[in-house]
Structure formats: structure tokens, C-alpha cells
Design an enzyme around this catalytic site. Structure first.
Site, PDB file in Angstrom:
ATOM      1  N   ASP A  82     -30.751 -49.759   4.619  1.00  0.00           N
ATOM      2  CA  ASP A  82     -32.082 -49.973   5.185  1.00  0.00           C
ATOM      3  C   ASP A  82     -33.122 -49.042   4.574  1.00  0.00           C
ATOM      4  OD1 ASP A  82     -30.706 -51.643   6.849  1.00  0.00           O
ATOM      5  OD2 ASP A  82     -31.356 -50.699   8.722  1.00  0.00           O
TER       6      ASP A  82
ATOM      7  N   HIS B  88     -28.571 -45.957   4.852  1.00  0.00           N
ATOM      8  CA  HIS B  88     -29.962 -45.894   4.389  1.00  0.00           C
ATOM      9  C   HIS B  88     -29.970 -45.385   2.957  1.00  0.00           C
ATOM     10  CE1 HIS B  88     -30.083 -45.749   8.769  1.00  0.00           C
ATOM     11  NE2 HIS B  88     -31.265 -46.344   8.666  1.00  0.00           N
TER      12      HIS B  88
HETATM   13 NI    NI Z   1     -34.898 -48.521   9.352  1.00  0.00          NI
END
Ligand code: NI
Length: 546
Positions: A354, A498
Site C-alpha cells: 500500500d 507498505h
Molecule cells: Ni494506506
């Protein structure tokens, strides 16, 4: 993770001499009962037909076997299932989906047949515990030539300690020259003490046309009779015979042995035909040999000109291409990530990233390529606009591209109009870069309520959450991140990372290896879901079944 193929050195059994040498040997041996002044050592003539006994303890590959690591771009596979008492090794040829499906089919059928025979429950892929070593994948060079009992007793090839008969699939790359690629797949079942099944299939493909041919279809009718006489001579010689003896017509069992060898034959680097024999040839030709060592398993290699006549057209092309020493040209123009692992066969997970892309995303893409892994990226609009080349690369390499809003707000606190703006603006930005409107959306923080999901339904998007959280945003030590991400993963899991965190990017290779070690294939969300995104407005946490 690199593989450590079991390698072999070939030992020329009992001196590999040719038919010419037989004649020489016979005359000299008979004519020289005791050394004479004019005695000369017997001339060793290069052999047209050779007998090679490969010894697993030695290091050189047997003729006709290619180390998979020497063929660029292969995607080695492996599964081990304690519940199904099954193991398999095979390797995909990227971009050749029909060929790969044939391989998958061989493995699935072997497991299903074994399960039915043993009364085991229906097969479902399941991961193994951490430390299972399943990152070591694909063909162990020479394994298809081992005695069946040895295959079943080898922990690297067959499941051990399952408390019953097992089935295992082993493979060898047997051809890679010009546009042609060949893989030999052997299915062995039973126990080391009692082998109950042993079948071999050799599949060849012409990557320039997609044509797939089985060895059974490339041998010409009548080949058995042509192979018989030179094989008998060569085996007799290898067994120590000092004289020529005309071969009588093969017995039924000898014919079966030659037929089986022809169906498993491979073509050596110089265009010879290598015939594997794993059962003794019986007949009057051998009966007269005192102390006959049948030397099994044994390879008899026929020279190119002799082998050529045995094959139908496709086989002749294989021989000619090898004899011309043509380099392999079937290299895929697709990156490995675009290849499609069969998630009915092996446990699959979707690794997701992400908030990117960021400056470190190319390193993540490198690590994914290194691990034959595909992933899914949920992009923020401004980051996509800042790193369009990275977005293009991820898309081109077959990863799934989803979106994650423009400014990373909690959607539950926004008006419907503002939600639409956050989502649509990002969808447009990404579509401009890749040429494709993303079909997957992840809400920031996973924040959802009924109103947000209804709005997402209007916008035509599902909300993709996760069932395994690496908690990488907390910047945990490597061991903790590994334990967060790898240990709880199940078949069908969606794992959250991430790619803007430097710490995450550093740890990604170890995490990918850890997942592969448990037997997982790392696939895109799109592939995990069978190519069909969930309905708009639905919420997805994993593709776990049951
Ligand atoms: Ni996010």
C-alpha cells in the site's frame, strides 16, 4: 533461493566401446593367449553406441539431462502434501500456458489417482510449517533416471513418514535447443520396499508454434526392432562380452523394455539418442555371459545418424537442432511474474503493498522477480503521478495494480461526494499511466462502514482488506516482521505491506523466501481470485476456503 540439484558424473561402465571395438577386441583377445613380442595394446575405438551407467554419488550429469538452472527463465515448482501423501517437482516454461497446463494435469491426476486408491480425502493445497524447505523447487537433475525405490526413499523427492504409500512426481529438463523444450515427468508411487506404480511422460514443445508432442508420438513404428540389435551389442560389451553375437528377435519382456526406453528417451547435447533401461534385458545373448552385470539403471546412447531413423518428423527436428548445437531460443518475452501458477495445486497467497509507489518500489519489484513472485500494489494518486515509470514497470511485469485514494483519508469521515472524488481521481490517474482502469480498491486504514461500501458499489469497486497484517508500519525488527507476515499465512491469504517503508523493502526478500519455504506460490490478487474481481461493494479479507 537457489536450488541445489543432485548432480551426477557419468561412469563409463566396463569401458564404453563400440561395435568396431568389439571386433578388434575379439580378434586380439583370441589371437593373443600370451604376450608376444609384437603384442600391442588393444586400440580403443570411439563408440557409435555407448552404455553409460550413471551413479548418483558422482557429479557429472548423465547424457540427455540438462540442469534447469542453465535454462534462463524457467519457473520451478514444488508441492508437498502430508494429507495427500504426495510430493511433486516440476518446472514451468513461462508464457507457454498450454504446456504448463499439461504438466499441472499430470501432477493433479497423479495425486487424485493416489488419493482414490488409498481412500484419502479430496486434495486441497495446504502450506507446510516454516522451515519446510520448499523454496527448493523444480527438477533435481537426473532424478527421473533413479531407481523407483531410491526416489521414494529420498526426502528431497518424496514425502517421508506419512505412514502409508506415497506418490511423488519428479522431473528432468531433457531438451532445450532452438525453439524446442522438453521435460520428462515421472510419477512413482508406493513405498521404497514395494513400488506400486512408475510411469514416465516426456513432453516436448515447439515454442515457435505452441505445438506439444509426447515422446510416444515421435517414435516411428518399428523402432523397437531397429534399436534392439545395437542395444544388445552395446549391453553385452558393457557386461564384459569379448565376442560379437547376432541378436535374436527380442522376447516379449525385452521388447517391453525397449519400448519403455524409447518412450522415455532423451536427446543428448550432440544429437545422440539416450535410452534409459531400468530392467534387465533377458535373452540368449546375455545368458552366456558369466557374471553378467546388467548395469541397471543404464543409458544406451545411439549416435545421431542412427537415432534419426527411429523418429517421426518432430523427433527428427529435435535431433537435427541438437546436432547443430543450436542455442535455445524459446526464451520468454514475458517476465516470470506474468506466469500463472495453478492455485488448485499449490497453496497461494497475495502479497499486497500500500501507499506507493515510492523510491524503493523498484527494489521490491526486483525482489519479486527474483522470487518468481507476483504481487498487488494499491497506489495513492499523487505517488503514481510522481513515479509513473515504476507504475508502468509493475503493470508490465504482470502485477495487479489497485488504488488506495488520493490523499489517504478515513473514508468513513467523508461525504459521499468527497469519497467519489478521492476514488475517481486516483482511478483516472492510474488509468492514464497503465491504460487500464483498476478493478481493486483498498480503503485507507481498512476503514469501512455501510455508507462507504454502498458508495464503492456505486463506483463499481470492491473493498479489498487483508487477513495477515505484517504491521510493517511499526518498523519491527526483521524477526518480528517475518513472524507477523509468514507464520499466520494460510492458503488464500492476503498479506498487507507498505512499499514506502525502507525497513519493509529491506525485509521483503526474506519474507518472500519464508513464504516460498512453506510451499506458497506468490500470486496477484487477480490470479488468487481466478481472474474475477469480487462484486462492487463487497468486502474481501482473504480467499481462504473453509
Ligand atoms: Ni494506506
Amino acid at each position: 533461493m537457489s536450488t541445489h540439484p543432485r548432480v551426477y558424473r557419468r561412469r563409463r561402465a566396463a569401458v564404453a566401446l563400440g561395435l568396431l571395438a568389439v571386433a578388434t577386441l575379439a580378434t586380439k583377445a583370441v589371437a593373443a593367449p600370451s604376450p608376444q613380442p609384437d603384442w600391442m595394446p588393444i586400440q580403443r575405438v570411439a563408440s557409435p553406441v555407448q552404455v553409460v551407467r550413471h551413479d548418483p554419488a558422482e557429479t557429472e550429469l548423465p547424457p540427455g539431462i540438462i540442469d534447469q538452472s542453465s535454462v534462463v527463465g524457467l519457473v520451478p515448482q514444488r508441492l508437498v502434501s502430508a494429507a495427500a501423501r504426495a510430493a511433486a517437482r516440476w518446472t514451468y516454461l513461462p508464457g507457454e500456458s498450454a504446456f504448463n497446463e499439461r504438466l499441472d494435469d499430470l501432477v493433479l491426476k497423479a495425486i487424485a489417482a493416489h488419493g482414490a486408491a488409498q481412500g484419502l480425502p479430496a486434495y486441497h493445497p495446504a502450506p507446510s510449517p516454516t522451515g519446510a524447505g520448499l523454496g527448493d523447487r523444480g527438477c533435481r537433475a537426473g532424478s527421473t533416471l533413479l531407481p523407483a525405490a531410491e526416489i521414494l526413499a529420498d526426502a528431497a523427492l518424496a514425502p517421508q513418514g506419512t505412514g502409508g504409500p506415497v506418490v511423488t512426481v519428479v522431473c528432468d529438463v531433457v531438451y532445450a535447443s532452438g525453439p524446442y523444450f522438453g521435460e520428462r515427468v515421472r510419477v512413482v508411487s508406493g513405498t521404497p520396499e514395494a513400488v506400486s506404480g512408475d510411469t514416465t511422460t516426456v513432453l516436448y514443445t515447439d515454442t515457435s508454434t505452441g505445438q506439444i508432442v509426447e515422446a510416444a508420438d515421435i517414435v516411428r513404428a518399428g523402432a523397437v526392432d531397429e534399436v534392439w540389435a545395437p542395444t544388445v551389442s552395446a549391453l553385452r560389451l558393457a557386461a564384459g562380452a569379448l565376442w560379437e553375437m547376432e541378436a535374436t528377435a527380442p522376447s516379449e519382456s525385452a521388447r517391453a523394455a525397449v519400448e519403455s526406453a524409447l518412450l522415455r528417451a532423451s536427446i543428448t547435447a550432440d544429437g545422440s539418442l539416450a535410452l534409459p533401461f531400468d530392467m534387465p534385458l533377458e535373452g540368449p545373448e546375455f545368458a552366456s555371459l558369466a557374471g553378467f552385470d546388467p548395469l541397471f539403471p543404464t543409458l544406451v546412447t545411439l549416435p545421431a545418424e542412427q537415432g534419426r531413423e527411429l523418429f517421426a518428423l518432430f523427433g527428427q527436428s529435435l535431433l537435427d537442432t541438437a546436432a547443430a548445437k543450436q542455442p535455445y531460443t524459446g526464451l520468454p518475452d514475458l517476465p516470470a511474474a506474468a506466469d500463472r501458477t495453478n492455485c488448485d495445486l499449490v497453496p497461494c497467497v497475495a502479497v499486497t503493498f500500500d501507499d506507493g509507489p515510492g523510491p524503493n518500489t523498484p527494489a521490491v519489484l526486483d525482489a519479486l522477480a527474483q522470487a518468481d513472485a507476483s504481487a498487488t500494489f494499491f497506489l495513492l494518486g499523487p505517488a503514481a503521478e510522481r513515479f509513473p515509470d515504476t507504475v508502468k514497470r509493475a503493470f508490465a511485469e504482470g502485477h495487479t495494480i489497485g488504488t488506495h485514494t488520493w490523499s489517504h483519508p478515513e473514508l468513513t469521515g467523508l461525504t459521499d461526494a468527497k469519497i467519489a472524488e478521492e476514488v475517481e481521481r486516483t482511478q483516472r490517474a492510474v488509468a492514464t499511466i497503465t491504460g487500464q482502469t483498476p478493478a481493486y480498491f483498498r480503503p485507507p486504514y481498512g476503514a469501512l462502514n455501510e455508507r462507504v461500501t454502498r458508495k464503492l458499489a456505486d463506483l463499481g469497486l470492491p473493498a479489498v482488506l487483508w487477513d495477515v497484517d505484517s504491521a510493517d508500519w511499526q518498523v519491527p525488527p526483521a524477526a518480528v516482521l517475518f513472524d507477523n507476515a509468514v507464520t499466520p499465512a494460510k492458503d488464500g491469504s492476503i498479506i498487507l505491506f507498505h512499499d514506502i517503508k525502507a525497513n519493509t523493502v529491506e525485509q521483503v526478500p526474506a519474507v518472500l523466501d519464508g513464504l516460498r519455504d512453506r510451499g506458497f506460490s506468490l500470486v496477484t490478487l487477480d490470479h488468487l481470485l481466478g481472474g474475477t474481481p469480487p462484486p462492487p461493494g463487497s468486502t474481501l479479507r482473504s480467499a481462504n476456503v473453509g
